[in-house]
Design a protein around this motif. Sequence first.
Motif, PDB file in Angstrom:
ATOM      1  N   LEU A   1      -7.625  -4.280  -6.384  1.00 33.61           N
ATOM      2  CA  LEU A   1      -6.396  -3.371  -5.971  1.00 33.61           C
ATOM      3  C   LEU A   1      -5.126  -4.153  -5.966  1.00 33.61           C
ATOM      4  O   LEU A   1      -4.087  -3.476  -6.226  1.00 33.61           O
ATOM      5  CB  LEU A   1      -6.565  -3.050  -4.355  1.00 33.61           C
ATOM      6  CG  LEU A   1      -7.728  -2.282  -4.056  1.00 33.61           C
ATOM      7  CD1 LEU A   1      -7.829  -1.931  -2.581  1.00 33.61           C
ATOM      8  CD2 LEU A   1      -7.729  -0.970  -4.882  1.00 33.61           C
TER       9      LEU A   1
ATOM     10  N   GLU B   1      -0.694   6.064  -1.609  1.00 34.23           N
ATOM     11  CA  GLU B   1      -1.495   5.202  -0.805  1.00 34.23           C
ATOM     12  C   GLU B   1      -1.565   5.634   0.503  1.00 34.23           C
ATOM     13  O   GLU B   1      -0.449   5.492   1.159  1.00 34.23           O
ATOM     14  CB  GLU B   1      -1.620   3.749  -1.303  1.00 34.23           C
ATOM     15  CG  GLU B   1      -1.859   3.375  -2.700  1.00 34.23           C
ATOM     16  CD  GLU B   1      -1.838   1.989  -2.913  1.00 34.23           C
ATOM     17  OE1 GLU B   1      -2.942   1.206  -3.163  1.00 34.23           O
ATOM     18  OE2 GLU B   1      -0.526   1.363  -3.240  1.00 34.23           O
TER      19      GLU B   1
ATOM     20  N   ARG C   1      -4.573  -1.379   2.371  1.00 27.95           N
ATOM     21  CA  ARG C   1      -5.330  -1.857   0.936  1.00 27.95           C
ATOM     22  C   ARG C   1      -5.836  -3.009   1.295  1.00 27.95           C
ATOM     23  O   ARG C   1      -6.772  -3.424   0.778  1.00 27.95           O
ATOM     24  CB  ARG C   1      -3.991  -2.062   0.047  1.00 27.95           C
ATOM     25  CG  ARG C   1      -4.447  -2.240  -1.327  1.00 27.95           C
ATOM     26  CD  ARG C   1      -3.489  -2.870  -2.266  1.00 27.95           C
ATOM     27  NE  ARG C   1      -2.919  -1.819  -2.894  1.00 27.95           N
ATOM     28  CZ  ARG C   1      -2.017  -2.133  -3.968  1.00 27.95           C
ATOM     29  NH1 ARG C   1      -1.705  -3.343  -4.331  1.00 27.95           N
ATOM     30  NH2 ARG C   1      -1.206  -0.924  -4.423  1.00 27.95           N
TER      31      ARG C   1
ATOM     32  N   THR D   1      -4.155   9.478  -6.051  1.00 26.67           N
ATOM     33  CA  THR D   1      -4.056   9.271  -4.450  1.00 26.67           C
ATOM     34  C   THR D   1      -5.202   8.464  -4.056  1.00 26.67           C
ATOM     35  O   THR D   1      -6.382   8.702  -4.509  1.00 26.67           O
ATOM     36  CB  THR D   1      -4.044  10.671  -3.965  1.00 26.67           C
ATOM     37  OG1 THR D   1      -3.075  11.571  -4.572  1.00 26.67           O
ATOM     38  CG2 THR D   1      -3.641  10.589  -2.512  1.00 26.67           C
ATOM     39  N   ILE D   2      -4.985   7.474  -3.174  1.00 21.59           N
ATOM     40  CA  ILE D   2      -5.965   6.624  -2.475  1.00 21.59           C
ATOM     41  C   ILE D   2      -5.936   6.514  -1.100  1.00 21.59           C
ATOM     42  O   ILE D   2      -4.908   6.195  -0.673  1.00 21.59           O
ATOM     43  CB  ILE D   2      -6.116   5.113  -3.227  1.00 21.59           C
ATOM     44  CG1 ILE D   2      -6.033   5.218  -4.904  1.00 21.59           C
ATOM     45  CG2 ILE D   2      -7.018   4.241  -2.625  1.00 21.59           C
ATOM     46  CD1 ILE D   2      -5.758   3.783  -5.404  1.00 21.59           C
TER      47      ILE D   2
ATOM     48  N   TYR E   1      -7.336   4.726   2.444  1.00 22.60           N
ATOM     49  CA  TYR E   1      -8.179   3.746   2.751  1.00 22.60           C
ATOM     50  C   TYR E   1      -8.545   3.912   4.218  1.00 22.60           C
ATOM     51  O   TYR E   1      -7.758   4.060   5.103  1.00 22.60           O
ATOM     52  CB  TYR E   1      -7.232   2.466   2.689  1.00 22.60           C
ATOM     53  CG  TYR E   1      -6.737   1.999   1.258  1.00 22.60           C
ATOM     54  CD1 TYR E   1      -7.461   1.674   0.318  1.00 22.60           C
ATOM     55  CD2 TYR E   1      -5.567   2.175   1.132  1.00 22.60           C
ATOM     56  CE1 TYR E   1      -6.936   1.210  -0.912  1.00 22.60           C
ATOM     57  CE2 TYR E   1      -5.093   1.783  -0.174  1.00 22.60           C
ATOM     58  CZ  TYR E   1      -5.882   1.437  -1.367  1.00 22.60           C
ATOM     59  OH  TYR E   1      -5.359   1.378  -2.620  1.00 22.60           O
TER      60      TYR E   1
END
Length: 381
Positions: A255, A276, A280, A314-315, A317
């Motif tokens: 990452l 995000e 991360r 688009t992430i 977590y």
Amino acid sequence: MADPHPRRGPAPVRHLARITDITLAALTLVFFVAVALATGVHNPWEGAIPLGLLLGALLLVRRRRPMTVLLLSIAGILVYHLTGHWSPAGWIWPAAVAYFTAATTPHVRWVPAIGLVQLVYSAVDFRGVLDRNPVRYLVHVAGEGLLLAVLIAAGLTYAAAMRWRERLRETDRRAHAAEERLRVSHEVHDVIAHTLAVAGVQLNVAADALEEDPAAAAEALHLAKNVRNRAMADLRSLVTVLRDDPAGTAPQADLASLDTLIADTRAAGLEVTLDEHGDRAAVPAITAIAVHRVVQESLANTLKHAGASRAEVTIGYRPRSVTVEITDNGRGTPGGADATEGHGLTGMRERVSALGGELTAGPVPGGFAVRADIPVAGSAA
């Protein structure tokens, strides 16, 4: 019509092959002419010797051009007959080595067809004997057919034996490589165990002496650092042996490399946005590597195949999983059909599945989307 993947063996093997070819060429010439003389040919220079020289010379290149040698040998025998000469050795035997060699190649499926054509022609050519001596005619035709079958079978058997021997050699090489990798893996274990033990002792010393004796704490930390550096050097050299590609010992992209990846993609002409949600830094290494690979491969496919001008990454977590979604405004599959998977998409799917996740990819309104749900390593289901 040569073998598309010729292999050059060691020099002694090549020399032996050349000697074998010269010997076969000489024997073909001698036997053909000898049979001609023994069966009443009075002037072998008018046909028997030239044909024997041709058949023998062709055998010198049989390994490089097996099918060409076979066809030219048959053509030479045909011309020999059409010019009024009688072949004391029949039709198949003069080209026996050429038939055998061709039967050892990937083009073997053509060899029976070629031989059958030659047999039919020989049966027609020999039909004058049928009225006078039917038994002799049948023996001649059956004998030629049997010889052809034996030559093709021998060629197939030889080729299978060579493939089997090569597989045995490859298996042996793999076994030796596996033994070496096992030995090195034991050494890796020893290096890691020793490093952790020594570094742990020094870190405990530093923790105990941090307030009362800062100099001793600093010295302990310095020793732990040196042990760590030496261990890393040893591990790099050992891992180089374990990997097929020494260049692959570089750290895996994770990452932390996402920003660089996005910048490189923008420099290539694709407008990319990265959104995000979550922390991360809390993502374990193995999951982080998978996320990076999915984003990397998806953007690469967009650049190469989609004809897109914009992409969104688009992430999310979350404590138990990471969701990755890459959408672009490129060309979708006509009619909404499923996307045809190439090596890249298949590789992404396998990587995500290995971690217990799921990956979907396909056209969406206005473009194409890839979505992966990847469990966080070590989290409860």
